[in-house]
Design an enzyme around this catalytic site. Sequence first.
Site, PDB file in Angstrom:
ATOM      1  N   LYS A  11      22.077  63.609 -38.366  1.00  0.00           N
ATOM      2  CA  LYS A  11      22.443  64.331 -37.148  1.00  0.00           C
ATOM      3  C   LYS A  11      22.563  63.400 -35.932  1.00  0.00           C
ATOM      4  O   LYS A  11      22.152  62.241 -35.975  1.00  0.00           O
ATOM      5  CB  LYS A  11      21.413  65.430 -36.889  1.00  0.00           C
ATOM      6  CG  LYS A  11      21.425  66.518 -37.970  1.00  0.00           C
ATOM      7  CD  LYS A  11      20.410  67.600 -37.660  1.00  0.00           C
ATOM      8  CE  LYS A  11      20.452  68.718 -38.680  1.00  0.00           C
ATOM      9  NZ  LYS A  11      19.492  69.793 -38.343  1.00  0.00           N
ATOM     10  N   TYR A  51      27.595  76.102 -39.746  1.00  0.00           N
ATOM     11  CA  TYR A  51      26.295  76.757 -39.588  1.00  0.00           C
ATOM     12  C   TYR A  51      26.435  78.268 -39.406  1.00  0.00           C
ATOM     13  O   TYR A  51      25.513  78.926 -38.936  1.00  0.00           O
ATOM     14  CB  TYR A  51      25.529  76.137 -38.411  1.00  0.00           C
ATOM     15  CG  TYR A  51      24.955  74.783 -38.754  1.00  0.00           C
ATOM     16  CD1 TYR A  51      23.874  74.662 -39.623  1.00  0.00           C
ATOM     17  CD2 TYR A  51      25.501  73.623 -38.231  1.00  0.00           C
ATOM     18  CE1 TYR A  51      23.349  73.426 -39.949  1.00  0.00           C
ATOM     19  CE2 TYR A  51      24.982  72.377 -38.552  1.00  0.00           C
ATOM     20  CZ  TYR A  51      23.906  72.281 -39.410  1.00  0.00           C
ATOM     21  OH  TYR A  51      23.389  71.058 -39.738  1.00  0.00           O
ATOM     22  N   PHE A  59      18.741  80.716 -32.352  1.00  0.00           N
ATOM     23  CA  PHE A  59      18.927  79.282 -32.129  1.00  0.00           C
ATOM     24  C   PHE A  59      20.346  78.797 -32.416  1.00  0.00           C
ATOM     25  O   PHE A  59      20.653  77.609 -32.242  1.00  0.00           O
ATOM     26  CB  PHE A  59      17.937  78.475 -32.983  1.00  0.00           C
ATOM     27  CG  PHE A  59      18.071  78.703 -34.470  1.00  0.00           C
ATOM     28  CD1 PHE A  59      19.039  78.053 -35.222  1.00  0.00           C
ATOM     29  CD2 PHE A  59      17.210  79.584 -35.115  1.00  0.00           C
ATOM     30  CE1 PHE A  59      19.151  78.262 -36.587  1.00  0.00           C
ATOM     31  CE2 PHE A  59      17.313  79.793 -36.487  1.00  0.00           C
ATOM     32  CZ  PHE A  59      18.287  79.131 -37.224  1.00  0.00           C
ATOM     33  N   ARG A  87      15.482  66.967 -50.201  1.00  0.00           N
ATOM     34  CA  ARG A  87      14.670  67.823 -49.330  1.00  0.00           C
ATOM     35  C   ARG A  87      13.251  67.260 -49.202  1.00  0.00           C
ATOM     36  O   ARG A  87      12.655  67.307 -48.125  1.00  0.00           O
ATOM     37  CB  ARG A  87      14.690  69.262 -49.826  1.00  0.00           C
ATOM     38  CG  ARG A  87      16.118  69.837 -49.672  1.00  0.00           C
ATOM     39  CD  ARG A  87      16.226  71.296 -49.894  1.00  0.00           C
ATOM     40  NE  ARG A  87      15.564  72.078 -48.873  1.00  0.00           N
ATOM     41  CZ  ARG A  87      16.049  72.335 -47.659  1.00  0.00           C
ATOM     42  NH1 ARG A  87      17.209  71.820 -47.285  1.00  0.00           N
ATOM     43  NH2 ARG A  87      15.386  73.094 -46.811  1.00  0.00           N
ATOM     44  N   THR A  93      11.153  70.915 -41.666  1.00  0.00           N
ATOM     45  CA  THR A  93      12.101  71.047 -40.561  1.00  0.00           C
ATOM     46  C   THR A  93      11.473  70.631 -39.241  1.00  0.00           C
ATOM     47  O   THR A  93      12.107  69.968 -38.422  1.00  0.00           O
ATOM     48  CB  THR A  93      12.602  72.508 -40.478  1.00  0.00           C
ATOM     49  OG1 THR A  93      13.174  72.860 -41.742  1.00  0.00           O
ATOM     50  CG2 THR A  93      13.639  72.676 -39.396  1.00  0.00           C
ATOM     51  N   ARG A 104      12.083  62.956 -41.431  1.00  0.00           N
ATOM     52  CA  ARG A 104      11.842  63.675 -40.182  1.00  0.00           C
ATOM     53  C   ARG A 104      10.563  63.220 -39.489  1.00  0.00           C
ATOM     54  O   ARG A 104      10.512  63.126 -38.263  1.00  0.00           O
ATOM     55  CB  ARG A 104      11.838  65.184 -40.433  1.00  0.00           C
ATOM     56  CG  ARG A 104      13.247  65.701 -40.708  1.00  0.00           C
ATOM     57  CD  ARG A 104      13.266  67.179 -40.979  1.00  0.00           C
ATOM     58  NE  ARG A 104      14.632  67.687 -41.055  1.00  0.00           N
ATOM     59  CZ  ARG A 104      15.002  68.665 -41.852  1.00  0.00           C
ATOM     60  NH1 ARG A 104      14.123  69.240 -42.668  1.00  0.00           N
ATOM     61  NH2 ARG A 104      16.249  69.083 -41.854  1.00  0.00           N
ATOM     62  N   ASN A 114      16.158  67.250 -35.381  1.00  0.00           N
ATOM     63  CA  ASN A 114      15.335  66.903 -36.540  1.00  0.00           C
ATOM     64  C   ASN A 114      15.987  65.929 -37.519  1.00  0.00           C
ATOM     65  O   ASN A 114      15.664  65.910 -38.696  1.00  0.00           O
ATOM     66  CB  ASN A 114      14.839  68.163 -37.255  1.00  0.00           C
ATOM     67  CG  ASN A 114      15.950  69.003 -37.833  1.00  0.00           C
ATOM     68  OD1 ASN A 114      17.105  68.619 -37.849  1.00  0.00           O
ATOM     69  ND2 ASN A 114      15.587  70.177 -38.327  1.00  0.00           N
ATOM     70  N   HIS A 117      20.159  66.957 -42.118  1.00  0.00           N
ATOM     71  CA  HIS A 117      20.418  68.247 -42.776  1.00  0.00           C
ATOM     72  C   HIS A 117      20.573  67.960 -44.257  1.00  0.00           C
ATOM     73  O   HIS A 117      21.123  66.926 -44.640  1.00  0.00           O
ATOM     74  CB  HIS A 117      21.715  68.864 -42.241  1.00  0.00           C
ATOM     75  CG  HIS A 117      22.235  69.984 -43.104  1.00  0.00           C
ATOM     76  ND1 HIS A 117      21.898  71.296 -42.896  1.00  0.00           N
ATOM     77  CD2 HIS A 117      23.047  69.969 -44.202  1.00  0.00           C
ATOM     78  CE1 HIS A 117      22.485  72.051 -43.818  1.00  0.00           C
ATOM     79  NE2 HIS A 117      23.189  71.278 -44.614  1.00  0.00           N
ATOM     80  N   GLU A 128      28.950  73.373 -49.142  1.00  0.00           N
ATOM     81  CA  GLU A 128      28.853  72.411 -48.044  1.00  0.00           C
ATOM     82  C   GLU A 128      29.647  71.141 -48.341  1.00  0.00           C
ATOM     83  O   GLU A 128      30.309  70.592 -47.458  1.00  0.00           O
ATOM     84  CB  GLU A 128      27.385  72.077 -47.764  1.00  0.00           C
ATOM     85  CG  GLU A 128      26.637  73.245 -47.149  1.00  0.00           C
ATOM     86  CD  GLU A 128      25.191  72.950 -46.818  1.00  0.00           C
ATOM     87  OE1 GLU A 128      24.595  73.743 -46.078  1.00  0.00           O
ATOM     88  OE2 GLU A 128      24.641  71.923 -47.290  1.00  0.00           O
TER      89      GLU A 128
END
Length: 142
Positions: A11, A51, A59, A87, A93, A104, A114, A117, A128
Amino acid sequence: MAIQRTLSIIKPDAVAKNVIGKIYSRFESNGLKVIASKMAWLSPQEAGEFYGVHKERPFFKDLVSFMISGPVMIQVLEGEDAITKNRDLMGATDPKKAEPGTIRADFAESIDANAVHGSDAEETARGEIAFFFPAMNVYAGR
C-alpha cells in the site's frame, strides 16, 4: 499442500517508506514466488471498485482515499498454501495487534495505513488477480 496464487498489494504508506524490497524478501524467503508485478497509482474508480465489498462500511471512503494517496505495488504470489502463508506474513490488520516480525508489525503505522493487502480466500484471490492482471500477464511457469 496445494500450490495457490494470491494477490498482494503493498500500500501507499509502505511504498512511501521505500520498503518494497524488504517486503519482497519476506515473500521469497518464505517460499512465495512473485509471478506478476506492477506499480500503479490507482484512480478513485479503480480503488472504489476493487474495495467495493466494503462500500457500505463506515471506513470505505477513507480506505479509497488512502489507496489513491500514492502509488501501490501490486503482485501475484504463488506457492504452497500461498493465501494462508501470505496472511500469516502480513499479520493482524491492526499493526498494534500484529505478531512481532510480521510485515504489519514492522512497517505499518495504523489500522488504516497498514502497509499491505492480501486475498483472504481462493475465490477472492481469483477475482482480485483477474482485476489487476489479465491472464496473459501472469507467469505460467514455462
